[in-house]
Design a protein around this motif. Sequence first.
Motif, PDB file in Angstrom:
ATOM      1  N   GLN A  87      20.797  29.394 -11.248  1.00 21.67           N
ATOM      2  CA  GLN A  87      21.289  30.923 -11.350  1.00 21.67           C
ATOM      3  C   GLN A  87      21.932  31.256 -12.535  1.00 21.67           C
ATOM      4  N   SER A  88      22.765  29.385 -12.875  1.00 21.73           N
ATOM      5  CA  SER A  88      23.444  29.852 -14.503  1.00 21.73           C
ATOM      6  C   SER A  88      22.715  29.584 -15.469  1.00 21.73           C
ATOM      7  N   THR A  89      21.856  28.745 -15.547  1.00 22.25           N
ATOM      8  CA  THR A  89      21.365  28.790 -16.366  1.00 22.25           C
ATOM      9  C   THR A  89      18.802  29.127 -16.119  1.00 22.25           C
ATOM     10  N   ASP A  90      18.617  29.259 -17.428  1.00 22.74           N
ATOM     11  CA  ASP A  90      17.073  29.079 -17.537  1.00 22.74           C
ATOM     12  C   ASP A  90      16.047  28.343 -17.681  1.00 22.74           C
ATOM     13  N   ALA A  91      17.242  27.281 -17.346  1.00 16.42           N
ATOM     14  CA  ALA A  91      16.102  25.950 -18.194  1.00 16.42           C
ATOM     15  C   ALA A  91      15.158  25.952 -17.060  1.00 16.42           C
ATOM     16  N   ASN A  92      14.190  24.998 -16.941  1.00 16.05           N
ATOM     17  CA  ASN A  92      13.116  24.479 -16.079  1.00 16.05           C
ATOM     18  C   ASN A  92      12.842  23.613 -15.457  1.00 16.05           C
ATOM     19  N   GLY A  93      11.950  23.160 -14.425  1.00 17.08           N
ATOM     20  CA  GLY A  93      11.658  21.639 -14.397  1.00 17.08           C
ATOM     21  C   GLY A  93      12.919  20.466 -14.693  1.00 17.08           C
ATOM     22  N   VAL A  94      12.162  19.571 -15.335  1.00 20.59           N
ATOM     23  CA  VAL A  94      13.194  18.507 -15.196  1.00 20.59           C
ATOM     24  C   VAL A  94      14.511  18.808 -16.176  1.00 20.59           C
ATOM     25  N   SER A  95      14.452  19.345 -16.772  1.00 21.70           N
ATOM     26  CA  SER A  95      16.017  19.993 -17.537  1.00 21.70           C
ATOM     27  C   SER A  95      16.923  20.938 -16.443  1.00 21.70           C
ATOM     28  N   LEU A  96      16.097  21.664 -15.162  1.00 18.31           N
ATOM     29  CA  LEU A  96      17.288  22.203 -14.385  1.00 18.31           C
ATOM     30  C   LEU A  96      17.451  21.518 -13.672  1.00 18.31           C
ATOM     31  N   THR A  97      16.803  20.003 -13.189  1.00 22.68           N
ATOM     32  CA  THR A  97      17.349  18.819 -12.936  1.00 22.68           C
ATOM     33  C   THR A  97      18.494  18.259 -13.394  1.00 22.68           C
TER      34      THR A  97
ATOM     35  N   ALA B   1       0.558  -1.105   0.241  1.00 25.55           N
ATOM     36  CA  ALA B   1      -0.167   0.321  -0.105  1.00 25.55           C
ATOM     37  C   ALA B   1       1.213   0.927   0.227  1.00 25.55           C
ATOM     38  N   LEU B   2       2.230   1.612   0.552  1.00 21.82           N
ATOM     39  CA  LEU B   2       2.349   2.314   0.776  1.00 21.82           C
ATOM     40  C   LEU B   2       4.032   2.552  -0.298  1.00 21.82           C
ATOM     41  N   THR B   3       4.001   1.426  -0.973  1.00 19.35           N
ATOM     42  CA  THR B   3       4.859   1.796  -2.741  1.00 19.35           C
ATOM     43  C   THR B   3       3.961   1.566  -3.541  1.00 19.35           C
ATOM     44  N   THR B   4       3.463   1.655  -3.575  1.00 20.70           N
ATOM     45  CA  THR B   4       1.621   2.282  -4.395  1.00 20.70           C
ATOM     46  C   THR B   4       1.641   3.909  -4.148  1.00 20.70           C
ATOM     47  N   ALA B   5       1.474   4.246  -3.324  1.00 18.55           N
ATOM     48  CA  ALA B   5       1.546   5.268  -2.494  1.00 18.55           C
ATOM     49  C   ALA B   5       2.065   6.203  -3.092  1.00 18.55           C
ATOM     50  N   LEU B   6       3.359   5.946  -2.868  1.00 23.80           N
ATOM     51  CA  LEU B   6       4.936   6.042  -3.471  1.00 23.80           C
ATOM     52  C   LEU B   6       4.876   5.845  -4.828  1.00 23.80           C
ATOM     53  N   SER B   7       4.695   5.181  -5.095  1.00 25.55           N
ATOM     54  CA  SER B   7       4.815   5.380  -6.638  1.00 25.55           C
ATOM     55  C   SER B   7       4.293   6.675  -7.585  1.00 25.55           C
ATOM     56  N   ALA B   8       3.102   6.748  -6.618  1.00 31.76           N
ATOM     57  CA  ALA B   8       2.597   7.965  -7.334  1.00 31.76           C
ATOM     58  C   ALA B   8       2.858   9.451  -7.075  1.00 31.76           C
ATOM     59  N   THR B   9       3.697   9.423  -5.992  1.00 31.06           N
ATOM     60  CA  THR B   9       3.867  10.550  -5.183  1.00 31.06           C
ATOM     61  C   THR B   9       5.670  11.039  -5.480  1.00 31.06           C
ATOM     62  N   VAL B  10       6.485   9.940  -5.573  1.00 30.69           N
ATOM     63  CA  VAL B  10       8.030  10.030  -5.319  1.00 30.69           C
ATOM     64  C   VAL B  10       8.201   9.756  -7.247  1.00 30.69           C
ATOM     65  N   GLY B  11       8.235  11.161  -7.244  1.00 38.41           N
ATOM     66  CA  GLY B  11       7.878  11.076  -8.831  1.00 38.41           C
ATOM     67  C   GLY B  11       8.436  12.553  -9.490  1.00 38.41           C
ATOM     68  N   MET B  12       8.119  12.608 -11.092  1.00 40.54           N
ATOM     69  CA  MET B  12       7.825  14.149 -11.489  1.00 40.54           C
ATOM     70  C   MET B  12       8.416  15.618 -10.561  1.00 40.54           C
ATOM     71  N   GLY B  13       7.311  15.161  -9.153  1.00 39.18           N
ATOM     72  CA  GLY B  13       6.305  15.852  -8.290  1.00 39.18           C
ATOM     73  C   GLY B  13       8.270  16.552  -7.144  1.00 39.18           C
ATOM     74  N   ASN B  14       8.758  15.149  -7.629  1.00 42.43           N
ATOM     75  CA  ASN B  14      10.321  15.331  -6.335  1.00 42.43           C
ATOM     76  C   ASN B  14      11.103  16.002  -7.083  1.00 42.43           C
ATOM     77  N   ILE B  15      11.414  15.571  -8.742  1.00 37.39           N
ATOM     78  CA  ILE B  15      12.373  16.089  -9.611  1.00 37.39           C
ATOM     79  C   ILE B  15      11.878  17.497 -10.397  1.00 37.39           C
ATOM     80  N   ALA B  16      10.962  17.536 -11.491  1.00 37.52           N
ATOM     81  CA  ALA B  16      10.831  18.689 -11.662  1.00 37.52           C
ATOM     82  C   ALA B  16       9.765  19.440 -11.142  1.00 37.52           C
ATOM     83  N   GLY B  17       8.496  18.686 -10.051  1.00 40.84           N
ATOM     84  CA  GLY B  17       7.910  19.961  -9.571  1.00 40.84           C
ATOM     85  C   GLY B  17       9.374  20.626  -8.559  1.00 40.84           C
TER      86      GLY B  17
END
Length: 455
Positions: free
Chosen positions: A337-347, A68-84
């Motif tokens: 500070q050195s790039t205008d990249a946004n979202g996943v491109s910045l990461t 149950a936890l990993t199913t919930a985490l598979s939804a939350t641990v994702g682009m919200g953590n990297i791109a968000g």
Amino acid sequence: MQFLEQFLSDFSSFVWGLPLLILLIGGGLYLLLLSRFLPFRYLGHAIAVLRGKYDNPEDPGQISHFQALTTALSATVGMGNIAGVAVAISIGGPGAVFWMWVSAVIGMSTKFYTSALSIMFRGKDSAGELQGGPMYFIVEGLGKAWKPLAIWFSVSGLVGALPVFNVNQLTQAINDILLVPNGVKVTLFSNLCIGLFLVLITGIVILGGLKRISKTASKLVPAMVVLYFLAVLIILMANIESVPKYLVLIVKDAFNADNFLGDSFLGGTLGGLILLGIRRGAFSNEAGIGTAPMAHGAAKTNEPVREGLVAMMGPAIDTLVVCTLTALAILVTGVWQSTDANGVSLTASAFASAIPGFGQYILLLCIAVFSISSLFSYAYYGSKCMGFLFGADKKQYYNYIYIVSIILGAITTLSMMINLIDGFFALMAFPTMLATLILAPKVTKEIKRYIKQMQ
């Protein structure tokens, strides 16, 4: 297209106003005090439950606490953590991370209560199968007169569960990290091909139902969290002298808002920064939104408090650990500070800068697994909403809508997709939080019974 982009931006800003901020943060604080800080006092017990110490195969439900936890985490641990997180820093600067932390700490109590309610007030769908989630605890806990609130949640969930943001950012990551550096021209056709590939993978898993989703998630998510953690640790060790400086800056900038570039809120830039951090935090850990309780409501247990304790670990892992790692990687490498990249491109820029040659490919692997595992879980959430609204025999039709939306996410812009999902997350949060606050005293009574039983 420009009109639609502006409309979605205005819609998202409207629903993420003061009333929702009061519900999520004020309501979360109320729940934290009402539970007497139970999520923090019983962390050790929560880990024991998660390890299976209290599992009983005879209990009602479909999946284990861990699944149950990993199913919930598979939804939350994702682009919200990297791109968000990257979106938050590019608009709000380091201070946005602090307000994401606040959202997570308060969100632990919110997720405890919402997930406990999903076990306490499980209902049966039209096929007679036991189900959990906000739509069920609203009807079972508050009565049939409150069904319009459950319908509100479910209708919003049909859109909120669409994978368009995850797909959009995965497509951007594949383009930026894999295709463009190797001389492949990015076109609508190439994005469409990525979308079709994701459709194939997602279709194989989601058409197999919850058990296949949970088994896949329980294998993929822990391994990728460890890999991501190790990669970021390499970045932080290479820039260890900058880590204390940026931890201090996160706190200082949270109240100065010196790097905030977004719209003001409540008459000032600080208000705008707080709202940005709360929005990105909610997008990351989904506390109070109502998605995770649908997964936790399927856990094999008769003890609401037990599943609430497992669920509360979600925001801690998701935001306090994974989001903080991403934020520090972006900050210490200086790419914010050195790039205008946004979202996943910045990461991706941060990983490429700190681990030349293959850092961005490690990130791409993590992004791919996080995103694809998110696709599996959100399909389950949306199908549960469909089943509640139209009957259990109709819920599989959502999978076909879902698969078509993957193509949409691959060929549209970041701003459109993030505003669409942000807006419908907000609409899901209203009924979830209202019902949770009304039913909270019943959970508190259950807490006292459970603690007494343990003693």
